[in-house]
Design an enzyme around this catalytic site. Structure first.
Site, PDB file in Angstrom:
ATOM      1  N   ASP A 162       5.269  11.090  28.435  1.00  0.00           N
ATOM      2  CA  ASP A 162       3.645  12.180  28.629  1.00  0.00           C
ATOM      3  C   ASP A 162       3.759  13.735  28.474  1.00  0.00           C
ATOM      4  O   ASP A 162       2.813  14.908  28.129  1.00  0.00           O
ATOM      5  CB  ASP A 162       3.144  12.540  30.013  1.00  0.00           C
ATOM      6  CG  ASP A 162       2.431  11.382  30.633  1.00  0.00           C
ATOM      7  OD1 ASP A 162       2.138  10.095  29.255  1.00  0.00           O
ATOM      8  OD2 ASP A 162       1.304  11.309  31.098  1.00  0.00           O
ATOM      9  N   GLY A 165     -21.432  21.206  -8.747  1.00  0.00           N
ATOM     10  CA  GLY A 165     -21.907  22.396 -10.023  1.00  0.00           C
ATOM     11  C   GLY A 165     -22.633  21.709 -10.780  1.00  0.00           C
ATOM     12  O   GLY A 165     -23.167  20.559 -11.301  1.00  0.00           O
ATOM     13  N   MET A 166     -22.594  22.867 -12.334  1.00  0.00           N
ATOM     14  CA  MET A 166     -22.372  22.112 -13.257  1.00  0.00           C
ATOM     15  C   MET A 166     -22.254  20.835 -13.933  1.00  0.00           C
ATOM     16  O   MET A 166     -22.609  19.939 -15.418  1.00  0.00           O
ATOM     17  CB  MET A 166     -22.129  22.797 -14.529  1.00  0.00           C
ATOM     18  CG  MET A 166     -21.894  24.502 -14.397  1.00  0.00           C
ATOM     19  SD  MET A 166     -24.204  24.518 -14.539  1.00  0.00           S
ATOM     20  CE  MET A 166     -24.704  23.803 -16.164  1.00  0.00           C
ATOM     21  N   ASP A 224     -23.672  28.656  -9.625  1.00  0.00           N
ATOM     22  CA  ASP A 224     -23.020  27.487  -8.597  1.00  0.00           C
ATOM     23  C   ASP A 224     -23.394  26.637  -7.310  1.00  0.00           C
ATOM     24  O   ASP A 224     -23.937  26.083  -7.055  1.00  0.00           O
ATOM     25  CB  ASP A 224     -21.992  27.776  -8.422  1.00  0.00           C
ATOM     26  CG  ASP A 224     -20.694  28.265  -9.495  1.00  0.00           C
ATOM     27  OD1 ASP A 224     -20.740  27.516 -10.078  1.00  0.00           O
ATOM     28  OD2 ASP A 224     -19.165  28.712  -9.731  1.00  0.00           O
TER      29      ASP A 224
END
Lengths: 508, 468
Positions: free
Chosen positions: A36, A429-430, A294
């Site tokens: 454990d 984005g673009m 953007d």
């Protein structure tokens, strides 16, 4: 019983161990079976600790089952006390020891008689609280213990510091980007002319806990860890606290204004408006980013958010309020804190999901087909399967979420980091438009897996060709929407015309 | 099977406090569910067990594993809920979603403490839902790490068909499709190769190994004319090997003592106690022992072993004369130490969770012999080690390489001590002649890495003397 493959928050003792091992010179002894002590592996691996994790086990084996721990726990505590002289030993129960129902409190009292350091039993119930709740409770317990101890000895320092000062409460080991956040918060306080009195628990010494009341106020950056301690200090010493997470531009400003209000109420004469203005407009790049071309391209893009309440709530607000992104749903696994979460995010998303079931979360993602996911490591893997990008914003996390470079989520540098994370997750984005205009990077590529195999609909040659031109990350969605459209209208063969008709009809 | 007559200087066995770091034995589901392709492992335990598996298995979790937790809630602990009904609900769901050929229940610490009668519930539920349910109590109260596999395989031994015709036809029916697919090939293979085998009683090997390693070891024995009639575990539960009274069995891993015992006591098999086929020396000794039991003169082993050693020379050069310290956590330690001593290393201490001197008898004898032949002092074997004391000893002795768990690896590296993470030895392919290089690849990695860093002056990276 419940069938479970994955859990978002760990068991209670992990929370206790995180708090105990964040302090300097505090040792935790787990009352647990062999194996454990996996916490040590996580701490050593994930946060690449150079030092041995100050956690050992008082092993529960067959003999303990038969006869009880008897001297074993006491011996282990006194042995550790002699070997390493810790200031405090925290005896940590586990799920196993809670069913054994041994009188651990009694062991602690006996061990205390022989130990030079202090000994404390962590007060957590394994079957009722999770890692986060246990961490919160243990921190409060340790703070209270040392405040009371100092009070008894008459060592509580009176009065406040001369200049405005703050305790930062809740920075801990294995916390998501906690060390970077801590540096950023200290920097922010320095900019505001506020002294940092104490940071707990990470790196703190228990001897300094008695100095907590000297601060003018407490700052609790995370919802999950530190609120109990802050509430305790408020009750005892009437110390105000700020629990606004300074994540994102708006929330950071809100946090700073709240600080201003609190310290001015105590006689300071602070005016942070110019600072906020200067940071927002010229230092942090996030506000400028929101305005830039953007970010314009992200407008209305669909996203989903899931994580612990602090991060999920803050990111939801950033996406929706600061970037104009459409958050379809926001969710958290902190079920115990559901009301707060709902109140925080409901105006920033269409739907709120409170669930610990990773299957349900995966289904909810598949259902809405967002352009990006912000979630935990589990959601990252769902994203991989569905071909949707994912930014990791919350624990549970892997080793790659313990970056070595400076990556805070909080404060003004945090806002910059968030911009990168969010923008990079969308990767579009673009590029998105260019792909659409020119029909993708590689038009020869096979369309989505199993396009015609499991579909009862025929895609004509020109239909397929058009589908192929649609950028990969939305292609699956367009295909499904078109098929749905065709099915509803009883169209058997999908041509380019049908595809565009569908697009016009459903905006696929 | 007994320890060979004591040499002038005997191995020194010690036992410490048992305060050491190891994996919980339930971790065996990680490799067993992949090995036994039609199985489903249900771990009946708490959040603690689940958290361990989730973190220890890392990326495997995301690959829709055929394992799940039956997470016990407060109502299960206080018996407000009925165990049988609860397990039935979950197993029916598993049957519906995954349709496995066997469900393996892994009992944990919690089921032990609340005395949930898994062995009693399983046959009833098995009859009710029509899927075999195998119970293995792989808990941290009794076992360490790899011993988990031992408990599962021991439980499976009892499920191996005996040759009774009923069982045979039943198995054939279950296998109908795969038989159909393999029919032509298998027959050909059998016809062609039968003559290559020497007449000997059936031999069944036990221990879970990746399939390529199974093939390699099987072919290695085939070269000696020995036929492997079956392997526990097989690729599928439905292909468990036939076990009859009087069959010979041999283990390929050092942690399988319960499985060995079960074969001998419950199935009346004869155990070939040999060193384990780890390293070329171990592989050779393993083959020789099996040959000797069947009265076969081994052929070409000298050359084969020499050839392997030759190919290892570049790695052996790196370790020769260096010392290695095993902190102990996976029971492979004796075999690995024996191999590394043969490579020219010295070994002051072998920590090991549990030492079965009978099952590992031949391996211990080979270790002793190897030390004498290499002229190095015999190591101390420390059962149930105490990690704190071990770290003091490592500091005092200044060893060149520590093989240890992940909890200690980074802190030791920060103190300028080379470490190799022990768990990798359980997951890498280390058996047989072919894979000897992989063992040295692992062992030399820290040495090779640190060689390239050694002129930078960065070997001690902690400020104050550390605490444990």
């Amino acid at each position: 019983m419940k069938l479970a493959y994955w859990m978002y928050a760990g068991p209670a003792h992990i929370g206790t161990l995180r708090v105990a091992s964040s302090f300097k010179n505090v040792h935790a002894i787990m009352h647990a079976p062999l194996g454990d002590d996996y916490f040590n592996v996580m701490r050593s691996m994930l946060s690449r600790e150079r030092d041995f994790t100050p956690v050992t086990t008082s092993v529960v084996d067959r003999n303990v089952l038969a006869r009880g721990s008897q001297e074993k726990v006491v011996d282990n505590i006194t042995r550790k006390d002699a070997e390493e002289h810790p200031d405090l030993i925290v005896l940590t129960p586990t799920c196993t020891s809670s069913i054994l129902q041994e009188d651990l409190e009694n062991f602690v009292q006996r061990a205390q008689l022989e130990s030079k350091g202090d000994v404390l039993l962590a007060d957590v119930n394994h079957y009722r609280v999770n890692e986060l709740q246990a961490a919160d409770r243990t921190l409060q317990q340790i703070v209270q213990f040392y405040i009371e101890k100092a009070r008894k000895k008459g060592e509580l320092p009176a009065g406040k510091t001369e200049k405005p000062s703050v305790n930062i409460i809740g920075i801990s080991t294995l916390g998501f980007h906690n060390n970077h956040d801590c540096t950023e918060l200290k920097r922010l306080m320095a900019d505001l002319g506020i002294e940092v009195n104490e940071v707990i628990p990470e790196g703190a010494s228990v001897h300094n806990l008695k100095n907590l009341p000297k601060a003018w106020f407490n700052l609790v950056p995370y919802r999950e860890l530190g609120l109990m301690a802050a509430n305790y200090l408020q009750q005892e010493f009437d110390m105000p606290f700020v629990d606004i997470t300074p994540m994102g531009v708006v929330e950071t400003a809100r946090c700073i204004r709240k600080i201003q209000e609190i310290i001015n109420a105590q006689g300071a004469n602070a005016d942070y408006e110019d600072f906020i203005n200067e940071q927002t407009l010229h230092v942090s790049q996030a506000a400028w980013f929101s305005r830039s071309i953007d970010c314009q391209n992200l407008t209305g893009k669909k996203a989903v958010v899931y994580g612990d309440s602090t991060h999920a709530a803050a990111i939801t607000k950033v996406l929706s309020r600061e970037m104009g992104i459409h958050v379809v749903w926001a969710g958290t696994f902190c079920k115990y804190d559901a009301d707060w979460f709902r109140e925080q995010v409901s105006e920033y998303c269409d739907e709120v999901i409170i669930s610990e079931d990773h299957g349900a979360i995966g289904d909810a993602i598949a259902r809405v087909e967002p352009s990006a996911i912000f979630g935990t490591q589990m959601e990252r893997h769902v994203g991989k399967r569905l071909d949707i990008p994912c930014g990791v914003i919350s624990a549970p996390i892997h080793i790659q979420n313990f970056p070595i470079g400076y990556k805070p989520f909080l404060g003004y540098e945090g806002t910059n980091q968030l911009v990168d994370l969010i923008y990079n997750s969308f990767t579009l984005g673009m590029e998105d438009h260019l792909l659409e205009i020119f029909g993708g990077h590689d038009t020869k590529e096979v369309i989505t897996k199993g396009v015609s195999a499991d579909s009862d609909l025929n895609w004509s040659k020109d239909g397929l060709a058009e589908l192929n031109k649609i950028p990969g990350f939305v292609r699956g969605k367009v295909k499904r929407n078109t098929e749905k459209f065709a099915r509803e209208r009883g169209i058997e063969s999908i041509t380019a015309e049908v595809l565009y008709a569908a697009k016009e009809a459903v905006g696929a | 099977m007994t320890i060979t007559d004591t040499q002038p200087q005997a191995l020194n066995f010690e036992c410490e406090t048992g305060n050491y770091h190891t994996f919980c034995p339930i971790s065996c589901v990680a490799w067993l569910y992949q090995k036994i392709e039609d199985s489903f492992f249900l771990v009946i335990g708490t959040k603690t067990c689940g958290y361990f598996l989730q973190n220890a298995m890392g990326v495997m979790i995301f690959a829709e594993p055929r394992y799940a937790m039956a997470e016990l809630e407060e109502g299960d602990i206080s018996a407000q809920l009925n165990d049988y009904e609860e397990l039935k609900r979950l197993c029916v769901q598993i049957k519906r979603d995954r349709n496995p050929s066997v469900i393996v229940w892994i009992g944990t610490c919690t089921t032990e403490i609340i005395k949930m009668d898994l062995e009693g519930l399983a046959p009833k539920l098995e009859a009710e839902i029509g899927i075999p349910i195998v119970v293995a109590r792989a808990n941290g109260l009794d076992y360490a790490f790899t011993q988990g596999e031992d408990t599962v395989l021991a439980a499976m031994v009892n499920r191996c068909p005996d040759k009774a015709p009923v069982a045979e036809t039943e198995q054939e029916e279950r296998n109908a499709i795969s038989k159909l697919l393999n029919f032509g090939r298998k027959k050909e293979e059998v016809a062609a190769s039968e003559s290559e085998y020497v007449e000997h009683p059936p031999l069944v090997l036990f221990g879970s190994l990746p399939d390529p390693v199974v093939t390699q070891l099987t072919l290695e024995l085939k070269k000696q004319g020995i036929k492997v009639s079956g392997w526990l575990p097989a690729k599928r539960y439905t292909e468990l090997p036939v076990i009859e009274e009087g069959y010979y069995v041999s283990g390929v891993n050092p942690f399988l003592s319960r499985t060995a015992t079960t074969f001998m006591r419950r199935r009346k098999c004869k155990l070939i106690g040999a060193p384990f086929p780890i390293g070329p020396d171990g592989t050779r000794a393993w083959i020789e022992k099996i040959c000797s039991v069947f009265g076969i003169e081994p052929k070409g082993l000298d050359e084969r072993e020499a050839q392997i050693w030759e190919s290892l020379e570049d790695y052996v050069k790196l370790v020769r004369g260096k010392s290695v310290f095993f902190m102990g956590d996976n029971l492979l330690e004796i075999s690995l130490a024996r191999f590394l001593i043969r490579c020219g290393m010295t070994c002051p201490e072998i920590g090991i969770p549990y030492m079965d001197k009978r099952y590992q008898g031949a391996e211990l004898a080979l270790l002793e012999k190897t030390c004498q032949e290499m002229g190095v002092p015999l190591p101390t074997i420390v059962e149930k080690p105490d990690n704190y004391n071990q770290i003091q000893r490592i500091k005092d002795q200044g060893v060149d390489l520590v093989i240890t768990g992940m909890a200690h690896a980074n802190p030791l590296e920060a103190r300028g001590i080379n470490t190799k993470w022990s768990v990798e030895f359980t997951f890498a392919q280390i058996h047989g002649f072919t894979n000897a290089r992989d063992i040295l690849e692992l062992v030399t990695r820290p040495l090779r890495r640190n060689n390239s860093l050694k002129d930078l002056g960065w070997d001690k990276l902690v400020k104050e003397e550390a605490k444990v």
